[in-house]
Design an enzyme around this catalytic site. Structure first.
Site, PDB file in Angstrom:
ATOM      1  N   TYR A  94     -35.479  54.256  40.674  1.00  0.00           N
ATOM      2  CA  TYR A  94     -35.696  53.707  42.216  1.00  0.00           C
ATOM      3  C   TYR A  94     -36.773  55.463  42.482  1.00  0.00           C
ATOM      4  CZ  TYR A  94     -31.990  50.760  43.287  1.00  0.00           C
ATOM      5  OH  TYR A  94     -31.051  49.903  43.480  1.00  0.00           O
ATOM      6  N   ALA A 139     -28.611  53.625  46.300  1.00  0.00           N
ATOM      7  CA  ALA A 139     -28.876  54.497  45.432  1.00  0.00           C
ATOM      8  C   ALA A 139     -28.209  55.845  45.418  1.00  0.00           C
ATOM      9  CB  ALA A 139     -30.266  54.366  45.489  1.00  0.00           C
ATOM     10  N   GLU A 196     -31.153  44.947  47.167  1.00  0.00           N
ATOM     11  CA  GLU A 196     -29.504  44.194  47.744  1.00  0.00           C
ATOM     12  C   GLU A 196     -29.236  43.784  48.957  1.00  0.00           C
ATOM     13  OE1 GLU A 196     -26.873  47.163  45.312  1.00  0.00           O
ATOM     14  OE2 GLU A 196     -27.355  48.501  46.122  1.00  0.00           O
ATOM     15  N   GLU A 295     -28.692  44.641  38.036  1.00  0.00           N
ATOM     16  CA  GLU A 295     -28.013  46.397  37.758  1.00  0.00           C
ATOM     17  C   GLU A 295     -26.781  45.760  37.456  1.00  0.00           C
ATOM     18  OE1 GLU A 295     -27.167  48.580  41.400  1.00  0.00           O
ATOM     19  OE2 GLU A 295     -29.498  48.436  42.318  1.00  0.00           O
ATOM     20  N   TYR A 361     -22.537  60.335  36.764  1.00  0.00           N
ATOM     21  CA  TYR A 361     -22.033  58.807  36.309  1.00  0.00           C
ATOM     22  C   TYR A 361     -21.255  58.022  35.137  1.00  0.00           C
ATOM     23  CZ  TYR A 361     -22.646  53.881  39.474  1.00  0.00           C
ATOM     24  OH  TYR A 361     -22.945  53.426  40.430  1.00  0.00           O
TER      25      TYR A 361
END
Length: 971
Positions: A94, A139, A196, A295, A361
């Site tokens: 991104y 994000a 999305e 994703e 993450y």
């Protein structure tokens, strides 16, 4: 630069693992699908099976990595090399509009914000890129990537009405990405417009809006983007798939997060979480394009007050990868992007309010860039298989059926078949079973119908496991008739072929090789042999001891356990008779080159010659010694700290005449109506980040008894309200509260006397805007409402400030979000070399004696020896929850930590080399915002190494660190 835990201390290096192995079988002629319009280039093409690059069929096995979350450009190559060594072929990334156009009309693309070095590093590592510039990105970034100034426009976002506001950004980022397209010699092969675009508010009609989506695509095309477009439906709805009309993309893709984002119970897998309909959905929605998961879950974010990323790593660990990733392979996925593979850091206020500073993450690479997680090893096993298995990309997939191709209904099997090769992917019928099930494979082959194993024993599938069994698998001219053990990799070197098979401990496995006679066991024991027709059969139980077989044809087969650690090599080359490798070590270890080394070759590791021997299998083996670095880490408690009050605004002598007047009698905010005489929404005045201060002036009548103020700052925010210098109320924040109303009893006020209210509020970031048309990023920050008992609200006149200059931000190097509105930040005292010589000497470990904001600064030296990678973290030693305070951590001017003691969970804040100056002076600053009556302090703050690694990685260049200089107009 790659680090892997030594379990045991044995590294393997095979030149077979370097480089992308791709092929198009001679029997299959690529049928290239054109763009929906006229082709714009002919380098990146595709058919229904996969993407081609320059005519070569590839599996685009990607991982997500955001350059803006690692603001040290010379470390980007490190991440790329680790991903390449894991077997990945690409990276999806991104770009964040809020960071690049913090001031409307001012697009920034220099320094750490430039993508040039990102593209160069990807090219050097051999990584393809998929660009995802939005404009909306989500994000877990502040505003979902939308800049704060966008909130001042009434236009409904992510609709045609707002597109003119995106033009400057889209033009700037398109031109930047265009330079990196493969058509210009760069690594960018695909671009994703929007993000999305799947759910919408009921007032968005039509939805999906094809005209809007087409307009977004047109903007990118008009600004030089020629690579194909790929989409990412948030769920597989089929929106904008090829053939659906206006707005359709070239390659349709969707997202998948089957276990969600709650890491509290990492061993709970819901019964219905495995997506078993992916193949059917793909065949119905976009059968003409490669099956693409834009994703797929590679980890999870964690909220304020959450469980911490250790639990997320467990939830989305190697078992998840084995079951869920292989379920995707069963659906013949050909483009798969794991979100995330390196998360990085939400430094400088760039994150959304639902998460804290760390964006680790639970990815395969930790926030501090170390590779110690078992899930990295599991991904490496899987990804390397596809690098050497081109038949997968042209196979026809069948649905997973319980009891199919096995002798028990407790196991489901999917078959992926070409004219010759078949892959059988097995899993438990109850996918989340923790039990072990024995079974036999019952499959057709070139030798007829087979039951596997042939010789003895049964196969077994452990709980939460899945396997890929191969039948009639080509090893460069040798037919591997079948293998129940999984293929890691193989490579042919002249007359020699090396194959690596693996399984879990105590499993029985069997493999058969056509045209081969009984092999010699050159290492290990416990292998039994048999034959059938023209094939040699080997059967073995997996033990910690490896086994090596040599066939007379020159085939060497290594039989391994699943988690021997493999050395991941950034570079490997052969020049003459010398094999040169680079890599990382954390202990003395053995390196073994099992294929491709010259017979009398020399081995050089990280520039040093290694003494070697030749094994019976012809491998080159050498011992590499680890030398412990001489390292001196400063004791932060013993440094000389300087202190300044960072809340002088509550003093009677403070002059706020330079502050902006909060005098807008209207607001364009479409989320929150004004309930105050003038707007007190921070973004209405250009303040979009960090701490916010609002001062209200009024003259008392003497009858005022109570005050209520409602503020909003996002989850876990805090707010303190002062009347003159008296604290009326301190709200330290809760993880579940994004807004709060503080009800206060006033002391007796003197009629005719002037009074000043000072409200300090923490902005935790702007909300995302996931649902189209919701405009939730416009949720205001600051004061929403207030009531002064007995008085009209208009008697209070307000001033407001955040970071100095607001959107005309002072520090273009560190970007528009890095600093907030604390006095010390506005003055620039968080930067290197602040004018602290005459400040009071005081330590944050003694802290402040009453509620308020203290600001502390110090400096220290580091001298890390060359040739080592030593990640470091600042660790707060307080027990979260026991005291009510929050701190911000500034390292050489970069805000690299927001610590909220009463909320948590984060206490350790990694700061990368390049932000930390490893060979020179470092400037450290701490803000301490205390809420408790008796004040607050840091129980401790330590700088701790998280690993000590001997490395062959090159020099790390410090990010720009402009120092303090007086700021004109600062207040």
């Amino acid at each position: 630069m790659i680090f892997t835990k030594l379990v045991p201390a044995l590294f393997w290096a095979s030149l077979a693992l370097n480089g992308q192995t791709t092929a198009t079988p001679a029997s299959l002629k690529p049928v290239i699908k054109p763009y929906k319009d006229a082709p714009l280039q002919n380098i990146v093409t595709w058919d229904e099976h996969s993407v081609f690059v320059r005519g070569e069929r590839i599996m685009l096995f990607n991982g997500e990595f955001h350059p803006y979350r690692l603001p040290v450009t010379s470390l980007w190559l490190d991440i790329f090399q680790k991903l390449k060594s894991a077997g990945l072929s690409g990276v999806s990334f991104y770009t964040d509009w809020a960071l690049l156009e913090g001031r409307e009309g001012d697009f920034v693309n220099e320094g750490i914000w430039s993508l040039t070095e990102f593209f160069d590093a990807a090219s050097e590592a051999g990584i393809y890129l998929v660009a995802r510039p939005g404009p909306y990105i989500n994000a877990e970034s502040s505003g979902g990537g939308f800049p704060g100034w966008l909130t001042r426009y009434k236009a409904q976002e992510r609709t045609t009405a707002y597109l003119p506001l995106t033009e400057n950004y889209v033009r700037g980022i398109s031109q930047e990405i265009a330079k990196g397209q493969i058509t210009n010699g760069g690594p960018v092969i695909l671009l994703q417009p929007e993000n999305e675009y799947t759910l919408a508010d009921s007032d968005v009609s039509p939805f999906p809006d094809k005209s809007y989506f087409q307009a977004v695509e047109d903007m990118y095309r008009a600004n030089g983007i020629v690579v194909p477009f790929v989409s990412n439906d948030a769920a597989p709805e089929g929106y904008f798939a090829p053939g659906t009309g206006n707005g359709s993309v070239d390659i349709y893709g969707h997202d998948g997060y089957p276990l969600g984002f709650n890491c509290a119970n990492p061993y709970d897998w819901p019964d219905d979480a495995l997506p078993t309909d992916y193949l059917a959905l793909h065949q119905s929605q976009s059968p003409s394009t490669p099956y693409t998961i834009s994703e797929f879950q590679g980890g999870s974010f964690d909220p304020w007050g959450g469980q911490g990323f250790a639990k997320c790593t467990e939830l989305l660990g190697p078992e998840f990868e084995r079951v869920f990733f292989k379920n995707n392979y069963a659906a013949a996925v050909a483009i798969m992007n794991l979100y995330m593979v390196y998360g990085g850091t939400n430094w400088g206020n760039l994150g959304h309010p639902g998460g804290y500073t760390s964006y680790d993450y639970g990815a395969i690479i930790a926030e501090d860039r170390t590779v110690t997680r078992e899930k990295y090893s599991e991904l490496k096993l899987q990804a390397n298989f596809f690098k050497v298995s081109p038949s997968y990309l042209v196979s026809n997939a069948t649905y997973t059926v319980n009891g199919s191709y096995v002798n028990t209904p407790l196991i489901g099997t999917a078959r992926l078949q070409t004219n010759t090769t078949s892959l059988y992917i097995t899993r438990h019928a109850a996918y989340n079973s923790n039990g072990s099930t024995t079974y036999n494979l019952e499959v057709p082959s070139s030798a007829g119908d087979l039951t596997i194993p042939q010789l003895s024993g049964n196969l077994s599938l452990n709980g939460r496991d899945s396997k890929i069994h191969v039948v009639d698998y080509d090893l460069g001219g040798i037919n591997l008739l079948y293998s129940s053990a999984e293929v890691f990799t193989w490579k042919k070197y002249g007359q020699q072929t090396v194959l690596v098979l693996y399984g879990a401990r105590n499993e029985t496995h069997e493999a058969a090789f056509v045209g081969q006679s009984k092999p010699t066991v050159v290492e290990g024991s416990g292998v039994t042999f048999g034959s059938m027709d023209n094939a040699a059969i080997v059967n073995w139980a997996v033990t910690p001891e490896r086994k090596v077989l040599e066939f007379s044809s020159g085939l060497y087969v290594y039989l391994l356990g699943m988690y021997i650690s493999y050395l991941s090599l950034p570079t490997a080359s052969v020049s003459g008779s010398t094999v040169s490798l680079t890599g990382d070590l954390n202990a003395t270890t053995t390196i073994e080159v099992i294929g491709g080394a010259p017979a009398e070759g020399a081995l050089v590791f990280n520039g040093q010659k290694v003494q070697t021997t030749i094994t019976k299998a012809g491998a080159l083996v050498g011992n590499v010694a680890f030398a412990k670095p001489q390292l001196s880490i400063p004791d932060l408690s013993k440094l000389t700290w300087k202190y300044i009050d960072s809340l002088p605004e509550i003093q009677s002598t403070y002059d706020d005449s330079k502050w902006p007047n909060a005098n807008h009698t209207y607001s364009n905010n479409t989320i929150q109506n004004l309930t105050t005489p003038t707007s007190l929404f921070a973004s209405d005045y250009g303040f979009n980040t960090g701490n916010l201060l609002t001062r209200g002036h009024f003259v008392a009548t003497g009858g005022e008894t109570t005050l209520s103020i409602g503020t909003q700052g996002g989850f876990a925010y805090g707010s303190s309200v002062y009347l003159n210098s008296t604290l009326l109320n301190a709200y330290p924040g809760l993880s579940a509260d994004a807004s709060y109303v503080q009800h206060m009893t006033l002391p007796t006020l003197t009629a005719g006397a002037p009074y000043t209210l000072t409200v300090l509020t923490d902005n935790m970031g702007l909300e995302e805007d996931f649902t189209v048309g919701s405009d939730t990023n416009k949720e205001p920050r600051g004061i929403l409402n207030y009531t002064l008992a007995g008085r009209d609200p208009s008697v209070i006149t307000w001033k407001i400030t955040g970071n100095l200059g607001g959107e005309n931000y002072q520090d273009r190097t560190r970007g528009p979000l890095n600093e907030g509105g604390l006095y010390a930040e506005r003055e620039g005292y968080h930067l290197p070399k602040p004018p602290s010589q005459n400040w009071k000497t005081a330590s944050p470990f003694r802290g402040i004696a009453k509620p308020g904001v203290g600001f502390y600064t110090t400096s220290f030296e580091l001298n890390v020896p060359v040739g080592y990678d030593i990640p470091m973290s600042f660790v707060f030693m307080n027990s979260t929850g026991t005291e009510n305070f929050r701190s911000q951590l500034y390292v050489n001017g970069y805000q690299f930590g927001k610590y909220v003691n009463n909320v948590g969970p984060q206490t350790s804040f990694p700061v990368p080399q390049g932000i930390l100056n490893y060979n020179g002076t470092n400037y450290l600053a701490i803000s301490l915002w205390g809420f408790d009556t008796n004040g607050n302090k840091l129980s401790g703050l330590e700088l701790q190494p998280t690993a000590k690694i001997m490395t062959g990685y090159g020099a790390v260049t410090n990010s720009p660190m402009p120092a303090y200089s007086p700021r004109p107009g600062a207040y």
